[in-house]
Motif scaffolding. Structure first.
Motif, PDB file in Angstrom:
ATOM      1  N   HIS A 250       0.826  -1.212   0.000  1.00 12.45           N
ATOM      2  CA  HIS A 250       0.000   0.000   0.000  1.00 12.45           C
ATOM      3  C   HIS A 250       0.858   1.260   0.000  1.00 12.45           C
ATOM      4  O   HIS A 250       0.516   2.246  -0.651  1.00 12.45           O
ATOM      5  CB  HIS A 250      -0.970   0.011   1.185  1.00 12.45           C
ATOM      6  N   GLU A 251       1.952   1.219   0.706  1.00 11.83           N
ATOM      7  CA  GLU A 251       2.843   2.373   0.738  1.00 11.83           C
ATOM      8  C   GLU A 251       3.441   2.626  -0.650  1.00 11.83           C
ATOM      9  O   GLU A 251       3.529   3.768  -1.097  1.00 11.83           O
ATOM     10  CB  GLU A 251       3.950   2.153   1.771  1.00 11.83           C
TER      11      GLU A 251
ATOM     12  N   GLN B 128       0.923   4.181  -2.918  1.00  8.18           N
ATOM     13  CA  GLN B 128       0.657   5.585  -2.591  1.00  8.18           C
ATOM     14  C   GLN B 128       1.895   6.456  -2.799  1.00  8.18           C
ATOM     15  O   GLN B 128       1.986   7.552  -2.256  1.00  8.18           O
ATOM     16  CB  GLN B 128       0.186   5.705  -1.143  1.00  8.18           C
TER      17      GLN B 128
ATOM     18  N   TYR C 170       4.963   6.227  -1.679  1.00  4.76           N
ATOM     19  CA  TYR C 170       5.718   6.465  -0.444  1.00  4.76           C
ATOM     20  C   TYR C 170       5.152   7.651   0.336  1.00  4.76           C
ATOM     21  O   TYR C 170       5.875   8.534   0.787  1.00  4.76           O
ATOM     22  CB  TYR C 170       7.208   6.650  -0.758  1.00  4.76           C
ATOM     23  N   TYR C 171       3.851   7.640   0.523  1.00  5.54           N
ATOM     24  CA  TYR C 171       3.113   8.710   1.183  1.00  5.54           C
ATOM     25  C   TYR C 171       3.670   9.027   2.573  1.00  5.54           C
ATOM     26  O   TYR C 171       3.767  10.175   2.971  1.00  5.54           O
ATOM     27  CB  TYR C 171       1.637   8.320   1.278  1.00  5.54           C
ATOM     28  N   HIS C 172       4.045   8.005   3.332  1.00  9.28           N
ATOM     29  CA  HIS C 172       4.524   8.221   4.702  1.00  9.28           C
ATOM     30  C   HIS C 172       6.018   8.475   4.785  1.00  9.28           C
ATOM     31  O   HIS C 172       6.551   8.655   5.865  1.00  9.28           O
ATOM     32  CB  HIS C 172       4.164   7.022   5.592  1.00  9.28           C
TER      33      HIS C 172
ATOM     34  N   TYR D  55       9.828   5.245   6.752  1.00  9.15           N
ATOM     35  CA  TYR D  55       8.761   4.275   7.024  1.00  9.15           C
ATOM     36  C   TYR D  55       8.913   3.058   6.116  1.00  9.15           C
ATOM     37  O   TYR D  55       8.858   1.913   6.575  1.00  9.15           O
ATOM     38  CB  TYR D  55       7.406   4.954   6.827  1.00  9.15           C
ATOM     39  N   VAL D  56       9.145   3.301   4.828  1.00  5.11           N
ATOM     40  CA  VAL D  56       9.310   2.201   3.865  1.00  5.11           C
ATOM     41  C   VAL D  56      10.532   1.369   4.209  1.00  5.11           C
ATOM     42  O   VAL D  56      10.480   0.132   4.204  1.00  5.11           O
ATOM     43  CB  VAL D  56       9.394   2.744   2.416  1.00  5.11           C
TER      44      VAL D  56
END
Length: 186
Positions: free
Chosen positions: A38-39, A42, A44-46, A50-51
């Motif tokens: 999901h990341e 998106q 690497y939205y966060h 985080y990734v």
């Protein structure tokens, strides 16, 4: 996986062999894979820290549970407090930029895996959460002084390293219980 074992876990990766298990339910593997998927979907939205944390957790779990090797969690030496000060200063100086786990670990002269574990143990939060909190604090200061600075919420989000205004709003609300507009009015 062999590279991770050698660089992060400091074990000989040349001897690692995957054990294949079919029809096995592994909720941890499923959760980590889903979060990582999901990341990536998106963009690497966060953020990259985080990734990187998800990737390292996934690989560590695979080595621990799906190979002929076990990751021994040894007591590694603590990171000196002056290095954490350097990390905090670096984060504050680069809030509007991408900050990676590799960069932070290099400041402490250790591997990203070791840095991540030690940071969580010593600081009580993950490096990712720490960066988010520093960004939230910086954003709140700018929002409160917005009358003097004339910056829009979107510009503040960009300056503080959030993906967009809604990303900033979500984290501010999560950390403080108030929205940026409520903070501006107070």
């Amino acid at each position: 996986m062999k590279l991770f074992a050698e660089e992060e876990a400091e074990i000989n990766g040349g001897n690692i062999e995957m054990d294949l298990f079919f029809n096995r339910q592994d909720e941890v593997l499923k959760s980590l894979s889903t979060l990582l998927y999901h990341e990536m979907q998106q963009s690497y939205y966060h953020g990259t820290t985080y990734v990187e944390s998800l990737e390292k957790a996934l690989i560590s779990h695979l080595i621990q549970h799906y190979t002929n090797t076990s990751l021994a969690l040894t007591n590694t030496p603590d990171i000196p407090s002056h290095r954490y000060t350097r990390v905090t200063e670096y984060i504050d100086a680069h809030l509007g930029q991408k900050i990676t786990l590799n960069e932070l670990a290099a400041l402490c002269h250790c591997t990203p895996h070791h840095f991540s574990r030690a940071f969580k143990r010593d600081m009580g939060v993950t490096p990712h959460r720490f960066i988010i909190r520093r960004r939230v604090n910086a954003a709140i200061k700018l929002i409160r002084s917005q009358g003097r600075s004339g910056l829009s919420l979107s510009a503040i989000a960009d300056l503080c390293g959030f993906t967009d205004q809604s990303h900033m709003t979500r984290h501010i609300k999560q950390e403080t219980g108030a929205t940026p507009m409520e903070i501006r009015r107070s």
